[in-house]
Motif scaffolding. Sequence first.
Motif, mmCIF file in Angstrom:
data_model
loop_
_atom_site.group_PDB
_atom_site.id
_atom_site.type_symbol
_atom_site.label_atom_id
_atom_site.label_comp_id
_atom_site.label_asym_id
_atom_site.label_seq_id
_atom_site.Cartn_x
_atom_site.Cartn_y
_atom_site.Cartn_z
ATOM 1 N N VAL A 60 6.699 -5.421 -12.228
ATOM 2 C CA VAL A 60 8.132 -5.379 -11.932
ATOM 3 C C VAL A 60 9.002 -5.379 -13.182
ATOM 4 C CG1 VAL A 60 7.764 -6.540 -9.725
ATOM 5 C CG2 VAL A 60 8.384 -7.884 -11.732
ATOM 6 N N GLN A 61 8.422 -5.554 -14.343
ATOM 7 C CA GLN A 61 9.206 -5.589 -15.564
ATOM 8 C C GLN A 61 9.885 -4.242 -15.817
ATOM 9 O OE1 GLN A 61 9.935 -8.267 -17.536
ATOM 10 N NE2 GLN A 61 8.894 -9.335 -15.846
ATOM 11 N N GLY A 62 11.181 -4.297 -16.109
ATOM 12 C CA GLY A 62 11.926 -3.088 -16.407
ATOM 13 C C GLY A 62 12.257 -2.239 -15.206
ATOM 14 N N VAL A 63 12.122 -2.802 -14.022
ATOM 15 C CA VAL A 63 12.357 -2.068 -12.774
ATOM 16 C C VAL A 63 13.649 -2.554 -12.120
ATOM 17 C CG1 VAL A 63 11.508 -1.791 -10.411
ATOM 18 C CG2 VAL A 63 9.943 -1.554 -12.334
ATOM 19 N N ASP A 64 14.466 -1.629 -11.660
ATOM 20 C CA ASP A 64 15.689 -1.986 -10.919
ATOM 21 C C ASP A 64 15.480 -1.928 -9.410
ATOM 22 O OD1 ASP A 64 17.253 -2.445 -13.175
ATOM 23 O OD2 ASP A 64 17.935 -0.364 -13.278
ATOM 24 N N THR A 65 14.623 -1.005 -8.961
ATOM 25 C CA THR A 65 14.422 -0.769 -7.524
ATOM 26 C C THR A 65 12.932 -0.835 -7.196
ATOM 27 O OG1 THR A 65 16.376 0.673 -7.415
ATOM 28 C CG2 THR A 65 14.757 0.870 -5.629
ATOM 29 N N ILE A 66 12.631 -1.487 -6.082
ATOM 30 C CA ILE A 66 11.254 -1.551 -5.568
ATOM 31 C C ILE A 66 11.242 -1.005 -4.143
ATOM 32 C CG2 ILE A 66 9.341 -3.057 -4.927
ATOM 33 C CD1 ILE A 66 10.302 -5.043 -7.023
ATOM 34 N N VAL A 67 10.267 -0.162 -3.851
ATOM 35 C CA VAL A 67 10.027 0.303 -2.483
ATOM 36 C C VAL A 67 8.720 -0.330 -2.041
ATOM 37 C CG1 VAL A 67 9.738 2.284 -0.966
ATOM 38 C CG2 VAL A 67 11.248 2.456 -2.959
ATOM 39 N N HIS A 68 8.815 -1.276 -1.130
ATOM 40 C CA HIS A 68 7.656 -2.087 -0.729
ATOM 41 C C HIS A 68 7.046 -1.523 0.547
ATOM 42 C CE1 HIS A 68 4.980 -5.327 -0.097
ATOM 43 N NE2 HIS A 68 5.736 -6.055 0.700
ATOM 44 N N LEU A 69 5.906 -0.843 0.380
ATOM 45 C CA LEU A 69 5.226 -0.199 1.500
ATOM 46 C C LEU A 69 3.877 -0.836 1.817
ATOM 47 C CD1 LEU A 69 5.784 3.528 0.399
ATOM 48 C CD2 LEU A 69 7.335 2.061 1.711
ATOM 49 N N ALA A 70 3.406 -1.716 0.947
ATOM 50 C CA ALA A 70 2.091 -2.324 1.145
ATOM 51 C C ALA A 70 2.145 -3.310 2.294
ATOM 52 C CB ALA A 70 1.646 -3.029 -0.137
ATOM 53 N N GLY A 71 1.332 -3.086 3.306
ATOM 54 C CA GLY A 71 1.351 -3.992 4.446
ATOM 55 C C GLY A 71 0.141 -3.815 5.320
ATOM 56 N N THR A 72 -0.286 -4.904 5.932
ATOM 57 C CA THR A 72 -1.398 -4.900 6.870
ATOM 58 C C THR A 72 -1.068 -5.881 7.985
ATOM 59 O OG1 THR A 72 -2.510 -6.629 5.597
ATOM 60 C CG2 THR A 72 -3.109 -4.351 5.086
ATOM 61 N N ALA A 73 -1.996 -6.030 8.920
ATOM 62 C CA ALA A 73 -1.776 -6.956 10.027
ATOM 63 C C ALA A 73 -1.920 -8.412 9.618
ATOM 64 C CB ALA A 73 -2.737 -6.644 11.169
ATOM 65 N N LYS A 74 -2.422 -8.660 8.409
ATOM 66 C CA LYS A 74 -2.558 -10.023 7.910
ATOM 67 C C LYS A 74 -2.067 -10.089 6.469
ATOM 68 C CE LYS A 74 -6.082 -12.807 8.567
ATOM 69 N NZ LYS A 74 -7.478 -13.317 8.661
ATOM 70 N N GLY A 75 -1.370 -11.177 6.145
ATOM 71 C CA GLY A 75 -0.994 -11.415 4.767
ATOM 72 C C GLY A 75 0.276 -10.759 4.295
ATOM 73 N N ASP A 76 1.031 -10.130 5.198
ATOM 74 C CA ASP A 76 2.280 -9.508 4.775
ATOM 75 C C ASP A 76 3.267 -10.524 4.215
ATOM 76 O OD1 ASP A 76 1.531 -6.941 5.340
ATOM 77 O OD2 ASP A 76 3.311 -6.486 6.517
ATOM 78 N N ASP A 77 3.256 -11.722 4.777
ATOM 79 C CA ASP A 77 4.178 -12.751 4.280
ATOM 80 C C ASP A 77 3.814 -13.158 2.853
ATOM 81 O OD1 ASP A 77 1.787 -13.815 5.236
ATOM 82 O OD2 ASP A 77 2.706 -15.691 5.900
ATOM 83 N N VAL A 78 2.518 -13.281 2.576
ATOM 84 C CA VAL A 78 2.070 -13.640 1.224
ATOM 85 C C VAL A 78 2.462 -12.544 0.240
ATOM 86 C CG1 VAL A 78 0.068 -14.100 -0.237
ATOM 87 C CG2 VAL A 78 0.173 -15.039 2.089
ATOM 88 N N LYS A 79 2.223 -11.304 0.605
ATOM 89 C CA LYS A 79 2.561 -10.178 -0.271
ATOM 90 C C LYS A 79 4.062 -10.122 -0.537
ATOM 91 C CE LYS A 79 -1.309 -7.430 1.444
ATOM 92 N NZ LYS A 79 -1.707 -6.277 2.249
ATOM 93 N N ALA A 80 4.853 -10.301 0.511
ATOM 94 C CA ALA A 80 6.301 -10.263 0.336
ATOM 95 C C ALA A 80 6.771 -11.400 -0.566
ATOM 96 C CB ALA A 80 6.992 -10.341 1.698
ATOM 97 N N ARG A 81 6.203 -12.583 -0.391
ATOM 98 C CA ARG A 81 6.601 -13.727 -1.212
ATOM 99 C C ARG A 81 6.249 -13.502 -2.672
ATOM 100 N NH1 ARG A 81 10.375 -16.659 -0.799
ATOM 101 N NH2 ARG A 81 9.811 -17.308 1.330
ATOM 102 N N ARG A 82 5.058 -13.011 -2.953
ATOM 103 C CA ARG A 82 4.658 -12.724 -4.332
ATOM 104 C C ARG A 82 5.618 -11.718 -4.962
ATOM 105 N NH1 ARG A 82 0.694 -16.384 -6.077
ATOM 106 N NH2 ARG A 82 -1.125 -16.366 -4.697
ATOM 107 N N LEU A 83 5.919 -10.677 -4.218
ATOM 108 C CA LEU A 83 6.766 -9.620 -4.750
ATOM 109 C C LEU A 83 8.193 -10.111 -4.962
ATOM 110 C CD1 LEU A 83 6.821 -6.631 -5.553
ATOM 111 C CD2 LEU A 83 7.499 -6.109 -3.208
ATOM 112 N N VAL A 84 8.718 -10.841 -3.993
ATOM 113 C CA VAL A 84 10.087 -11.352 -4.090
ATOM 114 C C VAL A 84 10.243 -12.294 -5.278
ATOM 115 C CG1 VAL A 84 11.629 -13.017 -2.969
ATOM 116 C CG2 VAL A 84 10.814 -11.011 -1.700
#
Length: 264
Positions: A60-84
């Motif tokens: 994420v360094q040097g990035v202004d915009t993120i398009v978050h498409l990574a998702g599955t039926a499990k762990g989406d909350d963990v992925k979103a939290r890490r990214l956020v």
Amino acid sequence: MGTPILVTGGTGTLGRLVTPLLAEAAGAVRVLSRGSHEPAEGVEFVTGDLVSGEGVDAAVQGVDTIVHLAGTAKGDDVKARRLVDAAAASGVRHLVFISVVGADRIPVTGRMDRTMFGYFAAKLAAERIIAESGLPWTTLRATQFHELTLATVQGMAKMPVIPVPTGFRFQPVDAGEVAARLVELALDRPAGLVPDLGGPRVYGMDELIRSYLRARGRHRLTMPVRTPGDAARAFRAGANLAPERAVGQRTWEEFLAERVPAHR
């Protein structure tokens, strides 16, 4: 090249379509992936894992915009939290997320609900994390992609007798049309929850199966099955549909004709 736009899930069904469109429109795209990939014009790949968090801060360094498409039926909350967390620390100014129509209307409570409909709960959890993150955000909910619909009916068609959930309807949408809309949103200002994007027509599960069998020249017996549970009840009520937002153009029949070899 200018400031890159980060794409997570850039090698998936939707990401493979979004990435080249973004590279063409924005000039620089960075894709976060768990594996290594050959670079493409305007696209760099960085290695990382949204579940473990490895490599995410660097991505994420040097990035202004993120398009978050990574998702599955499990762990989406963990992925979103890490990214956020990483995005907030690096000063990201726009986080775009793809969700699913019905995420907020399909209650996932019992074990069977979690098995069959866990994807909706996972998407809703990620939606909430992003909305409550303090980051400027945009979320688009789409109906079921043609590719997912095809994979579902292909799997069902392998059975000698196909159990068909009664009252289940779907509104397949073209992944390319969703990708184009996501690129528009990524290049625009944060807009919160935007109007849904649905396919051009609603189909019963039985219609989808029959059309696939016809295309393959196959014959199978079907057996209606009433699925229990709150989530299934919501499905029968059309909670996964957006008929008022049937803005997609490519039909299921057109997709099927292109993807399924004609029976001879």
